[in-house]
Design a protein around this motif. Structure first.
Motif, mmCIF file in Angstrom:
data_model
loop_
_atom_site.group_PDB
_atom_site.id
_atom_site.type_symbol
_atom_site.label_atom_id
_atom_site.label_comp_id
_atom_site.label_asym_id
_atom_site.label_seq_id
_atom_site.Cartn_x
_atom_site.Cartn_y
_atom_site.Cartn_z
ATOM 1 N N ASP A 105 2.832 -3.784 -1.867
ATOM 2 C CA ASP A 105 3.892 -2.821 -1.513
ATOM 3 C C ASP A 105 4.743 -3.338 -0.360
ATOM 4 N N ALA A 106 4.115 -3.970 0.632
ATOM 5 C CA ALA A 106 4.857 -4.504 1.775
ATOM 6 C C ALA A 106 5.795 -5.625 1.329
ATOM 7 N N LEU A 107 5.315 -6.512 0.441
ATOM 8 C CA LEU A 107 6.168 -7.601 -0.054
ATOM 9 C C LEU A 107 7.337 -7.074 -0.871
ATOM 10 N N LEU A 108 7.080 -6.107 -1.726
ATOM 11 C CA LEU A 108 8.165 -5.519 -2.509
ATOM 12 C C LEU A 108 9.190 -4.837 -1.606
ATOM 13 N N TYR A 109 8.723 -4.158 -0.569
ATOM 14 C CA TYR A 109 9.623 -3.480 0.358
ATOM 15 C C TYR A 109 10.505 -4.490 1.088
ATOM 16 N N ARG A 110 9.863 -5.559 1.588
ATOM 17 C CA ARG A 110 10.631 -6.573 2.319
ATOM 18 C C ARG A 110 11.633 -7.287 1.423
ATOM 19 N N ALA A 111 11.221 -7.632 0.197
ATOM 20 C CA ALA A 111 12.142 -8.296 -0.735
ATOM 21 C C ALA A 111 13.322 -7.392 -1.056
ATOM 22 N N THR A 112 13.058 -6.107 -1.250
ATOM 23 C CA THR A 112 14.137 -5.157 -1.538
ATOM 24 C C THR A 112 15.092 -5.045 -0.362
#
Length: 137
Positions: A105-112
């Protein structure tokens, strides 16, 4: 007559009831479609010296496969993880709910966020370039 799926069409059409008269007054739902087994037996009777056609054997095999593989029973039992996930997401630990799922979830948030900020910056740059046209000499 040309054979169709291993059957002579003259044989199958001669088995149909004639039009008109007492037969026409019957309900249309009373006529049943022949089953694969009935067609196989019919083919065996008409060709007693030959084996059933390859098409019919394939249809029977397909029917058996469909019967055996489609099932409402689950083959594997899965552990119910819903109560664990409920505890994890309802915990009051100061982490936003969209980040409580872990590293993914943290990686998806940062990429977004990176794509959003980068896209906005690029759009503003292109807008600035378009608003100041090049001078012609």
């Amino acid at each position: 007559m040309v054979p169709f799926l291993g059957f002579n069409l003259a044989e199958t059409t001669s088995a149909l009831p004639p039009r008109g008269g007492a037969q026409a007054q019957q309900k249309p739902n009373s006529v049943k479609a022949p089953t694969v087994e009935a067609e196989l037996k019919k083919a065996q009777r008409s060709r007693s010296d030959k084996k059933p056609t390859k098409t019919l054997r394939n249809l029977l095999a397909l029917r058996q496969i469909a019967k055996s593989t489609i099932s409402t029973a689950s083959r594997r039992q899965f552990e119910n993880k819903v109560p664990e996930k409920q505890k994890l997401f309802q915990e009051d630990n100061g982490i936003p709910v969209h980040l409580k799922g872990g590293i993914a979830d943290a990686l998806l948030y940062r990429a977004t966020m990176i794509l959003t900020v980068g896209g906005t910056a690029y759009a503003m740059y292109e807008l600035a370039v378009a608003s100041f046209p090049k001078k012609q000499d």
